[in-house]
Write a protein that holds these residues in place. Sequence first.
Motif, PDB file in Angstrom:
ATOM      1  N   GLN A  20      48.182  57.257  36.385  1.00 38.68           N
ATOM      2  CA  GLN A  20      48.985  56.079  36.697  1.00 38.68           C
ATOM      3  C   GLN A  20      49.075  55.120  35.516  1.00 38.68           C
ATOM      4  O   GLN A  20      50.139  54.552  35.252  1.00 38.68           O
ATOM      5  CB  GLN A  20      48.414  55.370  37.934  1.00 38.68           C
ATOM      6  CG  GLN A  20      48.665  56.145  39.216  1.00 38.68           C
ATOM      7  CD  GLN A  20      47.669  55.846  40.320  1.00 38.68           C
ATOM      8  OE1 GLN A  20      47.283  56.726  41.061  1.00 38.68           O
ATOM      9  NE2 GLN A  20      47.256  54.597  40.439  1.00 38.68           N
ATOM     10  N   HIS A  29      52.141  60.692  43.880  1.00 41.43           N
ATOM     11  CA  HIS A  29      52.418  61.126  42.504  1.00 41.43           C
ATOM     12  C   HIS A  29      53.612  62.075  42.478  1.00 41.43           C
ATOM     13  O   HIS A  29      54.497  61.970  41.617  1.00 41.43           O
ATOM     14  CB  HIS A  29      51.191  61.819  41.914  1.00 41.43           C
ATOM     15  CG  HIS A  29      50.118  60.873  41.486  1.00 41.43           C
ATOM     16  ND1 HIS A  29      48.971  61.287  40.836  1.00 41.43           N
ATOM     17  CD2 HIS A  29      49.990  59.522  41.606  1.00 41.43           C
ATOM     18  CE1 HIS A  29      48.197  60.241  40.582  1.00 41.43           C
ATOM     19  NE2 HIS A  29      48.804  59.162  41.040  1.00 41.43           N
ATOM     20  N   SER A  65      62.551  60.077  33.566  1.00 42.80           N
ATOM     21  CA  SER A  65      62.248  61.374  32.960  1.00 42.80           C
ATOM     22  C   SER A  65      63.498  62.056  32.436  1.00 42.80           C
ATOM     23  O   SER A  65      63.416  62.946  31.580  1.00 42.80           O
ATOM     24  CB  SER A  65      61.566  62.284  33.985  1.00 42.80           C
ATOM     25  OG  SER A  65      60.369  61.695  34.458  1.00 42.80           O
ATOM     26  N   TRP A 125      51.639  56.563  33.138  1.00 42.89           N
ATOM     27  CA  TRP A 125      53.006  56.289  33.587  1.00 42.89           C
ATOM     28  C   TRP A 125      53.375  54.835  33.364  1.00 42.89           C
ATOM     29  O   TRP A 125      54.461  54.530  32.868  1.00 42.89           O
ATOM     30  CB  TRP A 125      53.144  56.621  35.071  1.00 42.89           C
ATOM     31  CG  TRP A 125      53.345  58.066  35.380  1.00 42.89           C
ATOM     32  CD1 TRP A 125      54.006  58.990  34.611  1.00 42.89           C
ATOM     33  CD2 TRP A 125      52.885  58.766  36.544  1.00 42.89           C
ATOM     34  NE1 TRP A 125      53.977  60.213  35.229  1.00 42.89           N
ATOM     35  CE2 TRP A 125      53.315  60.111  36.410  1.00 42.89           C
ATOM     36  CE3 TRP A 125      52.178  58.391  37.670  1.00 42.89           C
ATOM     37  CZ2 TRP A 125      53.039  61.070  37.378  1.00 42.89           C
ATOM     38  CZ3 TRP A 125      51.900  59.336  38.635  1.00 42.89           C
ATOM     39  CH2 TRP A 125      52.325  60.651  38.493  1.00 42.89           C
ATOM     40  N   GLU A 153      57.318  61.602  40.665  1.00 44.36           N
ATOM     41  CA  GLU A 153      57.903  62.552  39.713  1.00 44.36           C
ATOM     42  C   GLU A 153      59.333  62.929  40.106  1.00 44.36           C
ATOM     43  O   GLU A 153      60.195  63.109  39.244  1.00 44.36           O
ATOM     44  CB  GLU A 153      57.022  63.790  39.614  1.00 44.36           C
ATOM     45  CG  GLU A 153      55.681  63.527  38.924  1.00 44.36           C
ATOM     46  CD  GLU A 153      54.752  64.724  38.979  1.00 44.36           C
ATOM     47  OE1 GLU A 153      55.053  65.682  39.734  1.00 44.36           O
ATOM     48  OE2 GLU A 153      53.727  64.708  38.262  1.00 44.36           O
ATOM     49  N   ASN A 190      61.840  59.737  39.719  1.00 49.97           N
ATOM     50  CA  ASN A 190      62.020  59.150  38.396  1.00 49.97           C
ATOM     51  C   ASN A 190      63.108  59.846  37.572  1.00 49.97           C
ATOM     52  O   ASN A 190      62.871  60.288  36.444  1.00 49.97           O
ATOM     53  CB  ASN A 190      60.683  59.156  37.637  1.00 49.97           C
ATOM     54  CG  ASN A 190      60.702  58.205  36.456  1.00 49.97           C
ATOM     55  OD1 ASN A 190      61.221  57.101  36.571  1.00 49.97           O
ATOM     56  ND2 ASN A 190      60.152  58.641  35.334  1.00 49.97           N
TER      57      ASN A 190
END
Length: 474
Positions: free
Chosen positions: A450, A171, A206, A453, A175, A178
């Motif tokens: 998930q 995870h 992001s 996302w 982050e 992205n």
Amino acid sequence: MNWHPVYLKAVLGPDYAYAQTHLLPFFLAALKAHSLGLLSVGTPHAQQAVTGVQALREFMPPAYDPGVEDLFFTLDRELSRHSPVGAGALRTALSRNDLDMTVYRLSARSHLMRALDDLCLLRRTLLALATRERATLMVAHSHHQPAQPTTFGHYLLAVESALSRDTARLHGALERLNFCPLGAVAMTGSSHPLDRAYTAELLGFSGPIENTFDAVSAGDWQTELGGVLSTCAVNLSRALYDLLNWAAQGLLTLADGLVQGSSVMPQKRNPVALEHARTRFSKVLGYAQALTFSNHNVPYGDINDPGTDAQEPLWLMWQDFSQGVQLLNASLEHPVIDREHWRGTAEHGDTTLTELADTLARQTGDFRQAHAVAQALLKKLHESGRTLQQATDDDVRALGVEVPGGTVAAALNPDVFVQRRTTLGGPAPEPMRVQLEQAELRLREDMQQQASWQADFDAAHKRLWADSPALELT
């Protein structure tokens, strides 16, 4: 350009084939986002670029043509056939540097989401098996020696706990991955107006990578992914070691379809699915090392080592990791557990002696003395040819410790041993119930994250291609 035959065979041909097979949808997505970004800032002929990229979705790139350097120029040539001005507009403030790095991140993001799905499915299988086997006695080993009784469910929860941390690491890697390089151009951005935040949003990122030099140079996201997958592969390989060991002893048998027989020995049921899973995880470590060396000791700038040349080992790492997890998951869905055989390993041996020492310590208040008495008892039993299970209260009394009747038999019972391990995280029924509940909650939260996302990425993909049929990103 008249390319040297060796360069064609070793580099351009394989790179084109890889991009055509694995990266085409991501190239089209990045080009569509760039064209829409140009349109948003009023770049001349940007609408023709948007329309042209849209039409490219129906284009099937041909086999490699040495006259066209790579997949980007193949797409560029096709676009120019339909709209020369659109192709010209699309090249505005666009370099293969930022385009490639955007494509590579989109591809990695897709594979990372699938790896997370595979990992969560395996965690779900582990929890189901742990629930089923939470009372199945087994002997835990330390330093390759029998140590203490516990349950198979307790062991499985330990493995799932490690995988939950691996999930958290993935995870975190997602982050950091992205963020969008698009708009960095060669490495210094552009004198043309660009809205990099808008193009990042179109692709579900992001945001943009804030430094344009970093955007086309960074390879740490690759080495981080290699490190995280390596950690998870190592965790899984340790569990595989145990599973193969238990299969060798007949404690665990895989379902039909996951075993192979022998061309000579009719009795064989070889647990080959587990062996192949172990090999897949070993290869993950190798590909992760390849990524590290591709990024090691090279200039911090646009360069093939952490760019084009790193993509195939990165893809192979994803493939082998996914296959290994899926093989392990299939193996653990319906294994046959010989519970009586497992129980026998706990009922015969010396592994319950710790509880006798604990029992004596509760009576005397001195664990050092209790430990010494238990050790002396075992020595005397072995010298007389008796097993620990044949010990009596009188044997302990003979060593100078008075105990109530039934003390020794209760302490040496493996079921009692497990039931008394009520410490948080232990194998007794109540802490096991708590652990299972906590593990289920962690898994639900991870899967919800998930799903959130994935919904964001799918929504961005749908908006990007709103005026044409959706193309599956693979």
